[in-house]
Design an enzyme around this catalytic site. Sequence first.
Site, short mmCIF file in Angstrom:
data_model
loop_
_atom_site.label_atom_id
_atom_site.label_comp_id
_atom_site.label_asym_id
_atom_site.label_seq_id
_atom_site.Cartn_x
_atom_site.Cartn_y
_atom_site.Cartn_z
N ARG A 46 0.87 -1.15 0.09
CA ARG A 46 -0.03 0.06 -0.10
C ARG A 46 1.02 1.31 0.24
O ARG A 46 2.08 1.11 0.40
CB ARG A 46 -0.78 0.09 1.14
CG ARG A 46 -1.81 -1.23 1.27
CD ARG A 46 -2.47 -1.12 2.83
NE ARG A 46 -3.42 -2.33 2.74
CZ ARG A 46 -3.72 -3.09 3.94
NH1 ARG A 46 -3.25 -2.54 5.01
NH2 ARG A 46 -4.57 -4.02 3.89
N ARG A 139 -10.34 3.99 5.86
CA ARG A 139 -8.95 3.84 5.59
C ARG A 139 -8.41 3.74 4.30
O ARG A 139 -7.21 4.38 3.71
CB ARG A 139 -8.42 2.31 6.28
CG ARG A 139 -6.98 2.13 6.31
CD ARG A 139 -6.63 0.94 7.02
NE ARG A 139 -6.85 -0.31 6.20
CZ ARG A 139 -6.57 -1.68 6.47
NH1 ARG A 139 -6.19 -1.78 7.87
NH2 ARG A 139 -6.90 -2.50 5.81
N ARG A 150 -12.99 -8.92 2.66
CA ARG A 150 -12.69 -8.99 4.12
C ARG A 150 -13.58 -8.63 5.16
O ARG A 150 -13.51 -9.26 6.14
CB ARG A 150 -11.64 -7.43 4.27
CG ARG A 150 -10.23 -7.74 3.47
CD ARG A 150 -9.43 -6.46 3.53
NE ARG A 150 -8.23 -6.66 2.79
CZ ARG A 150 -6.93 -6.80 3.28
NH1 ARG A 150 -6.68 -6.51 4.44
NH2 ARG A 150 -5.62 -7.37 2.64
P1 ADP Z 1 -5.74 -3.48 11.26
O1 ADP Z 1 -4.35 -3.44 11.21
O2 ADP Z 1 -6.56 -4.36 12.29
O3 ADP Z 1 -6.49 -3.91 9.57
P2 ADP Z 1 -6.04 -0.63 11.35
O4 ADP Z 1 -5.06 -0.36 12.68
O5 ADP Z 1 -5.32 -0.38 9.95
O6 ADP Z 1 -6.52 -2.13 11.31
O7 ADP Z 1 -7.01 0.29 11.68
C1 ADP Z 1 -8.18 0.56 10.80
C2 ADP Z 1 -8.68 1.97 10.66
O8 ADP Z 1 -9.41 2.30 11.72
C3 ADP Z 1 -7.42 2.68 10.52
O9 ADP Z 1 -7.71 3.77 9.64
C4 ADP Z 1 -7.30 3.40 11.97
O10 ADP Z 1 -6.89 4.66 12.11
C5 ADP Z 1 -8.94 3.27 12.59
N1 ADP Z 1 -8.94 2.98 13.88
C6 ADP Z 1 -8.63 2.21 14.58
N2 ADP Z 1 -9.00 1.97 16.08
C7 ADP Z 1 -9.86 3.10 15.83
C8 ADP Z 1 -10.97 3.42 16.92
N3 ADP Z 1 -10.73 3.13 18.13
N4 ADP Z 1 -11.93 4.45 16.77
C9 ADP Z 1 -11.89 4.81 15.36
N5 ADP Z 1 -11.21 4.39 14.50
C10 ADP Z 1 -9.99 3.62 14.79
P1 5GP Z 2 -3.49 -6.79 5.53
O1 5GP Z 2 -3.15 -7.08 4.09
O2 5GP Z 2 -4.53 -5.90 5.66
O3 5GP Z 2 -1.77 -6.05 5.77
O4 5GP Z 2 -3.25 -8.08 6.36
C1 5GP Z 2 -4.28 -9.00 6.20
C2 5GP Z 2 -4.54 -10.13 7.30
O5 5GP Z 2 -3.23 -10.94 7.09
C3 5GP Z 2 -4.32 -9.34 8.65
O6 5GP Z 2 -5.41 -10.17 9.66
C4 5GP Z 2 -3.06 -9.69 9.19
O7 5GP Z 2 -3.20 -10.00 10.57
C5 5GP Z 2 -2.80 -11.10 8.48
N1 5GP Z 2 -1.43 -11.26 8.55
C6 5GP Z 2 -0.36 -10.43 8.28
N2 5GP Z 2 0.81 -11.04 8.35
C7 5GP Z 2 0.52 -12.53 8.44
C8 5GP Z 2 1.31 -13.45 8.81
O8 5GP Z 2 2.50 -13.50 8.54
N3 5GP Z 2 0.69 -14.76 8.77
C9 5GP Z 2 -0.82 -14.83 9.09
N4 5GP Z 2 -1.18 -15.99 9.18
N5 5GP Z 2 -1.65 -13.63 8.92
C10 5GP Z 2 -0.64 -12.53 8.51
#
Ligand code: ADP
Ligand code: 5GP
Length: 204
Positions: A46, A139, A150
């Site tokens: 990304r 996001r 997803r």
């Molecule tokens: P993940 O890593 O689990 O995929 P992210 O950390 O990227 O999720 O969070 C997804 C989006 O939600 C991001 O844009 C983040 O800034 C926002 N976010 C995370 N926690 C909160 C919260 N408590 N309230 C509102 N927005 C949140």
């Molecule tokens: P993203 O594409 O949003 O970065 O990740 C998608 C999902 O893949 C998320 O649920 C994240 O926790 C999971 N993920 C990231 N790295 C790994 C990995 O090494 N192993 C597994 N099993 N899941 C992962």
Amino acid sequence: MVQKGPRPLVLCGPSGSGKSTLLKRLLKEFPDKFGFSVSHTTRSPRPGEKDGVHYHFTTKDDMVAAIQRGEFLETANFSGNMYGTSKHAVDEVRRTGKICILDIEIEGVKQVKTTDLDPLLVFVMPPSIEELERRLRARNTEHEEALKKRLETAKREIEYGKEPENFHIIILNDNLDKAYTELREFIAQNVEDKEEGTESNDSK
Ligand code: ADP
Ligand code: 5GP
């Protein structure tokens, strides 16, 4: 061989639940205490994601070959891409003595439970599917089709995550400060205590 060290921490939860946000905050506040296990993935980077920092971006052929060579602790297919934690990624953190943090999805969690990694397992729960969708849309990292995929996966992950026997703690991320405080307290009580030599007697 995965090096011994403090007990690793696994963050799991649906895409958009807030795992990266929480762990970024933790790594920023305690850079000497925690290290991130850099996973491999076949998905495209990304904007802003750096190879070797957020992920090791790789191809399907290279990843399959590395899996066949036995280089991975766990692997999974998620939303049309491969993801995995290499033994090297965990070793790199553990040899520094830091607490290794893994951000992985549920199929990976099931696999690490069968290894001798013995991680603490944290599930980050979104307040609702509707709020998860709002956060994922805000996001703005996924195309519509990928976002829908997803969200579908999220429903299954939430079912698995809400079973108390599957994780050591379920953290509701309805408010970021509250969720972060809960995570920090959990770590202080579990990972840091264990470093003092307390034996673990749980069997998750
Ligand atoms: P993940 O890593 O689990 O995929 P992210 O950390 O990227 O999720 O969070 C997804 C989006 O939600 C991001 O844009 C983040 O800034 C926002 N976010 C995370 N926690 C909160 C919260 N408590 N309230 C509102 N927005 C949140
Ligand atoms: P993203 O594409 O949003 O970065 O990740 C998608 C999902 O893949 C998320 O649920 C994240 O926790 C999971 N993920 C990231 N790295 C790994 C990995 O090494 N192993 C597994 N099993 N899941 C992962």
